[in-house]
Design a protein around this motif. Structure first.
Motif, short mmCIF file in Angstrom:
data_model
loop_
_atom_site.label_atom_id
_atom_site.label_comp_id
_atom_site.label_asym_id
_atom_site.label_seq_id
_atom_site.Cartn_x
_atom_site.Cartn_y
_atom_site.Cartn_z
N ALA A 119 0.85 -1.20 0.00
CA ALA A 119 0.00 0.00 0.00
C ALA A 119 0.88 1.25 0.00
CB ALA A 119 -0.93 0.00 1.21
N SER A 120 1.97 1.22 0.77
CA SER A 120 2.89 2.36 0.82
C SER A 120 3.60 2.56 -0.52
CB SER A 120 3.93 2.16 1.93
OG SER A 120 3.30 2.02 3.19
N ALA A 121 4.00 1.45 -1.14
CA ALA A 121 4.65 1.52 -2.46
C ALA A 121 3.67 2.05 -3.51
CB ALA A 121 5.16 0.14 -2.86
N GLY A 122 2.42 1.61 -3.44
CA GLY A 122 1.38 2.11 -4.35
C GLY A 122 1.17 3.60 -4.18
N LEU A 123 1.25 4.05 -2.94
CA LEU A 123 1.13 5.48 -2.66
C LEU A 123 2.29 6.25 -3.30
CD1 LEU A 123 0.13 6.87 0.83
CD2 LEU A 123 1.60 8.14 -0.72
N GLY A 124 3.49 5.67 -3.22
CA GLY A 124 4.65 6.29 -3.87
C GLY A 124 4.46 6.44 -5.37
N GLN A 125 3.85 5.43 -5.98
CA GLN A 125 3.55 5.49 -7.42
C GLN A 125 2.56 6.62 -7.72
OE1 GLN A 125 4.57 3.97 -10.15
NE2 GLN A 125 5.58 2.06 -9.55
N CYS A 126 1.58 6.79 -6.83
CA CYS A 126 0.60 7.89 -7.00
C CYS A 126 1.31 9.24 -6.98
CB CYS A 126 -0.45 7.88 -5.89
SG CYS A 126 -1.64 6.54 -6.01
N LEU A 127 2.24 9.40 -6.05
CA LEU A 127 2.99 10.66 -5.95
C LEU A 127 3.83 10.89 -7.20
CD1 LEU A 127 4.22 10.41 -2.23
CD2 LEU A 127 2.37 11.85 -3.10
N LYS A 128 4.46 9.83 -7.68
CA LYS A 128 5.29 9.93 -8.89
C LYS A 128 4.46 10.41 -10.08
CE LYS A 128 9.12 8.94 -11.24
NZ LYS A 128 10.41 9.59 -10.92
N GLN A 129 3.23 9.89 -10.17
CA GLN A 129 2.39 10.21 -11.31
C GLN A 129 1.44 11.38 -11.03
OE1 GLN A 129 0.72 6.59 -13.12
NE2 GLN A 129 2.27 5.45 -11.97
N GLN A 130 1.62 11.99 -9.86
CA GLN A 130 0.81 13.14 -9.44
C GLN A 130 -0.69 12.85 -9.50
OE1 GLN A 130 2.61 16.22 -12.01
NE2 GLN A 130 3.74 16.92 -10.21
N LEU A 131 -1.03 11.66 -9.02
CA LEU A 131 -2.44 11.26 -8.91
C LEU A 131 -2.95 11.62 -7.52
CD1 LEU A 131 -2.10 7.66 -10.40
CD2 LEU A 131 -3.23 9.59 -11.52
N PRO A 132 -4.25 11.89 -7.38
CA PRO A 132 -4.81 12.11 -6.04
C PRO A 132 -4.54 10.88 -5.16
CG PRO A 132 -6.42 12.69 -7.73
CD PRO A 132 -5.27 12.04 -8.43
N VAL A 133 -4.07 11.13 -3.94
CA VAL A 133 -3.72 10.03 -3.05
C VAL A 133 -4.97 9.57 -2.31
CG1 VAL A 133 -2.33 9.36 -1.06
CG2 VAL A 133 -1.35 10.84 -2.79
N ASN A 134 -5.54 8.47 -2.79
CA ASN A 134 -6.70 7.87 -2.14
C ASN A 134 -6.66 6.35 -2.32
OD1 ASN A 134 -7.75 7.28 -4.78
ND2 ASN A 134 -8.62 9.33 -4.89
N ALA A 135 -7.54 5.67 -1.63
CA ALA A 135 -7.52 4.19 -1.63
C ALA A 135 -7.65 3.62 -3.04
CB ALA A 135 -8.66 3.67 -0.75
N GLU A 136 -8.52 4.23 -3.84
CA GLU A 136 -8.76 3.72 -5.19
C GLU A 136 -7.50 3.81 -6.06
OE1 GLU A 136 -11.78 4.42 -8.98
OE2 GLU A 136 -11.92 5.72 -7.22
N ASN A 137 -6.86 4.97 -6.03
CA ASN A 137 -5.66 5.14 -6.86
C ASN A 137 -4.48 4.30 -6.36
OD1 ASN A 137 -6.84 6.86 -8.71
ND2 ASN A 137 -6.25 8.72 -7.62
N ILE A 138 -4.31 4.23 -5.05
CA ILE A 138 -3.23 3.42 -4.47
C ILE A 138 -3.42 1.96 -4.90
CG2 ILE A 138 -2.26 2.50 -2.33
CD1 ILE A 138 -2.99 5.24 -1.03
N SER A 139 -4.64 1.47 -4.76
CA SER A 139 -4.96 0.07 -5.11
C SER A 139 -4.75 -0.18 -6.60
CB SER A 139 -6.39 -0.26 -4.70
OG SER A 139 -6.55 -0.09 -3.31
N GLN A 140 -5.14 0.80 -7.41
CA GLN A 140 -4.98 0.66 -8.86
C GLN A 140 -3.51 0.56 -9.25
OE1 GLN A 140 -7.47 0.00 -10.92
NE2 GLN A 140 -5.97 -0.25 -12.53
N GLN A 141 -2.66 1.32 -8.55
CA GLN A 141 -1.22 1.26 -8.82
C GLN A 141 -0.66 -0.12 -8.48
OE1 GLN A 141 0.49 3.68 -10.51
NE2 GLN A 141 -1.62 4.41 -10.65
N ILE A 142 -1.15 -0.71 -7.38
CA ILE A 142 -0.70 -2.06 -7.01
C ILE A 142 -1.07 -3.06 -8.11
CG2 ILE A 142 -1.04 -3.97 -5.37
CD1 ILE A 142 -1.52 -1.81 -3.19
N ILE A 143 -2.31 -2.96 -8.59
CA ILE A 143 -2.78 -3.86 -9.65
C ILE A 143 -1.92 -3.69 -10.92
CG2 ILE A 143 -4.70 -4.33 -11.24
CD1 ILE A 143 -6.58 -3.59 -8.85
N GLU A 144 -1.73 -2.44 -11.33
CA GLU A 144 -1.01 -2.18 -12.58
C GLU A 144 0.46 -2.59 -12.52
OE1 GLU A 144 -1.45 1.86 -13.95
OE2 GLU A 144 -3.65 1.75 -13.86
N HIS A 145 1.11 -2.33 -11.41
CA HIS A 145 2.57 -2.51 -11.35
C HIS A 145 3.01 -3.86 -10.80
CE1 HIS A 145 3.60 1.58 -12.59
NE2 HIS A 145 2.53 1.94 -11.92
#
Length: 295
Positions: A119-145
């Motif tokens: 979850a923390s790594a997914g949050l880092g991906q959100c920051l890298k891509q300048q996405l809003p930091v929320n559960a949906e985006n964090i989870s989506q980053q985990i799925i994608e990466h």
């Protein structure tokens, strides 16, 4: 001059991400602290009881949380730097070793190191891509990466309780929960937490309601390991009855929870999988409401 500006910008970005990773680390560990500090959890370690556990208590959990300091920030940074799956894994193994050393080889937080780490790594991906930091985006980053790596590359210990239950009963566990982006947290636990918090203005009430909702729905491998599928069905039914009667919104809900807890401890049942997902729920809620992350 351009090179100097670029260097300054890079240094500023690194300082900012460093500040955010420190926040992430604090929020992740405070989510674990809030989870273990919650009283009246059926079968689980609380400040006042060991629950169904003879080898761990509240003080041990606090030592374990302290030993993990820096790990969640590191994983957030690894996500931001887009490090490899193997690097994330290695960091998790090292953190697990620190945790086991602090607890004298008692597994207090193996699940949290794994799921909160991603979850923390997914949050880092959100920051890298300048996405809003929320559960949906964090989870989506985990799925994608990392979904494919999690499902196909991760070595599964055939002797672990989760893998034995997977083989015997076909029920999925922590790996699948993370790989599929914490669906039960997004769809069930977070909405439950927020609506109960709105109704009661109490994070403790919201946490208990969420835990009981997770117990009622989750095929918790910890329960199945200790009591078989019949125990799982019984405790799911008990949790659902508690919720149907109004959950924490009913009068004398603490008494009803004490009776449920009695059943869990008498039968040595512990909903550890549900507790792990409560930790993730609390983390997501903190991130969405408390994190200041302007890069």
């Amino acid at each position: 001059m351009h090179d100097n500006n670029s260097t300054i910008e890079l240094a500023q970005a690194q300082n900012t991400i460093g500040h955010i990773t420190t926040q992430i680390d604090q929020l992740a560990r405070s989510a674990l602290f809030d989870e273990v500090s919650l009283e009246l959890k059926p079968g689980l370690v609380c400040p006042s009881t060991q629950g169904s556990h003879h080898d761990m208590d509240y003080a041990l959990f606090l030592k374990s949380i302290e030993a993990m300091q820096g790990y969640y920030g590191q994983l957030c940074d690894f996500g931001f730097q887009q490090c490899s799956f193997e690097q994330l894994q290695q960091a998790g193994v090292q953190c697990e070793q620190r945790m086991m050393l602090a607890t004298h080889q008692v597994n207090t937080h193996k699940g949290a190191i794994f799921n909160l780490g991603f979850a923390s790594a997914g949050l880092g991906q959100c920051l890298k891509q300048q996405l809003p930091v929320n559960a949906e985006n964090i989870s989506q980053q985990i799925i994608e990466h990392w979904q494919q790596d999690l499902l196909n590359k991760l070595s599964r210990n055939p002797l672990s309780h989760g893998q034995q239950m997977r083989k015997k009963y076909g029920i999925s566990g922590a790996i699948e929960q993370v790989a599929h982006g914490f669906q039960v947290v997004q769809q069930l636990a977070l909405p439950c937490f927020q609506s109960t918090l709105d109704a009661t203005q109490s994070k403790n009430h919201a946490s208990i309601q969420t835990l009981m909702t997770l117990i009622s729905q989750l095929p918790d491998t910890n329960i199945v390991w200790r009591g078989g599928m019949s125990a799982l069905f019984i405790v799911q039914e008990m949790a659902q009855k508690f919720l149907d009667d109004g959950g924490v919104l009913q009068t004398h809900w603490q008494n009803k929870l004490s009776q449920i807890n009695q059943y869990f401890t008498q039968h040595h049942l512990s909903p550890g999988g549900s507790a792990d997902l409560l930790g993730i729920t609390l983390f997501f809620h903190k991130v969405e409401h408390e994190l200041c992350c302007d890069l």
